[in-house]
Design an enzyme around this catalytic site. Structure first.
Site, PDB file in Angstrom:
ATOM      1  CB  VAL A   1      26.318  23.857  80.640  1.00 16.81           C
ATOM      2  CG1 VAL A   1      24.957  24.548  80.552  1.00 16.81           C
ATOM      3  CG2 VAL A   1      26.626  23.489  82.083  1.00 16.81           C
ATOM      4  CB  THR A   2      27.480  24.352  75.327  1.00 19.63           C
ATOM      5  OG1 THR A   2      27.847  25.594  75.923  1.00 19.63           O
ATOM      6  CG2 THR A   2      27.116  24.588  73.872  1.00 19.63           C
TER       7      THR A   2
ATOM      8  CG  ASP B   1      26.307  28.108  77.263  1.00 14.69           C
ATOM      9  OD1 ASP B   1      25.928  29.286  77.310  1.00 14.69           O
ATOM     10  OD2 ASP B   1      26.082  27.367  76.289  1.00 14.69           O
ATOM     11  N   GLY B   2      27.171  30.726  78.960  1.00 13.92           N
ATOM     12  CA  GLY B   2      27.864  32.000  78.794  1.00 13.92           C
ATOM     13  C   GLY B   2      28.227  32.635  80.119  1.00 13.92           C
TER      14      GLY B   2
ATOM     15  CG  ASP C   1      23.605  29.426  70.065  1.00 15.07           C
ATOM     16  OD1 ASP C   1      23.285  28.631  70.973  1.00 15.07           O
ATOM     17  OD2 ASP C   1      24.122  30.535  70.288  1.00 15.07           O
TER      18      ASP C   1
ATOM     19  CG  ASP D   1      22.547  29.920  74.352  1.00 15.85           C
ATOM     20  OD1 ASP D   1      23.636  29.393  74.083  1.00 15.85           O
ATOM     21  OD2 ASP D   1      22.170  30.997  73.872  1.00 15.85           O
TER      22      ASP D   1
END
Length: 200
Positions: free
Chosen positions: A31-32, A69-70, A92, A66
């Site tokens: 995903v990142t 993904d976290g 990032d 962003d």
């Protein structure tokens, strides 16, 4: 800070979506990477063509990856990994720079003086996380600063989006704000590191 204030509400909202993404086989790192590629391509394509409003909408969608993904890393069986954190942090920097560069290129092409504060915003955007990382290598906590990454991203995307709608001077206000706040944040972090090293 905006990011700190909204984090609990945002977490409650995205956790169910993050669980769904994990169930279909997506990983936090995938995903990142996919989100970053989408953002970079969108910024380069739309902003270079000066399609600022549509471009900002598309970029915002990819920027939201962003958050996912976290959340996916936290609730997955493996949990957050050191590699995942490093990859996310590195990407990032790339995506933030891609947005500012994509905005700056048409300004440079048109010989617009706004290109100069855009370059300042670009450089400070890279320096801010670098100073923190370098400080932490000296065991100095250095998360201080007038703006965090989320605030900087909101400023530049809001400015670009409204510029696309024809709001006068909003892009200049956004870029100058980003440049000035970036310089202030760099100075704040340098002071923290200087004091931390002097006390050690």
């Amino acid at each position: 800070m905006i990011s700190s204030a909204l984090k609990p509400a945002v977490t409650r909202l995205i956790n169910p979506l993050a669980r769904a993404a994990l169930r279909v086989g997506l990983t936090p790192n995938s995903v990142t990477i996919l989100g970053a590629l989408g953002l970079i391509i969108s910024a380069a394509y739309f902003y270079s063509k000066e399609e600022y409003f549509v471009g900002t909408l598309v970029i915002t969608v990819f920027a939201l990856s962003d958050l996912f993904d976290g959340a996916m890393a936290r609730i997955s069986d493996k949990g957050a990994t050191a590699w995942g954190g490093f990859l996310d942090s590195t990407i990032d920097r790339v995506t933030d720079s891609a947005i500012v560069i994509s905005l700056a290129l048409p300004l440079i092409r048109d010989e617009d003086l706004l290109a100069y504060p855009a370059v300042v915003a670009l450089v400070t955007g890279v320096l801010i996380p670098y100073i923190r990382a370098k400080a932490e290598s000296f065991n100095i906590a250095c998360s201080v600063g007038i703006t965090e990454r989320t605030e900087r991203l909101v400023i530049i995307l809001v400015a670009a989006g409204f510029h696309g709608l024809g709001v006068p001077y909003i892009l200049a206000i956004g870029i100058w704000t980003l440049a000035v706040l970036g310089l202030v944040t760099v100075f704040q972090r340098l002071q923290v590191v200087r004091k931390g090293l002097a006390d050690s």
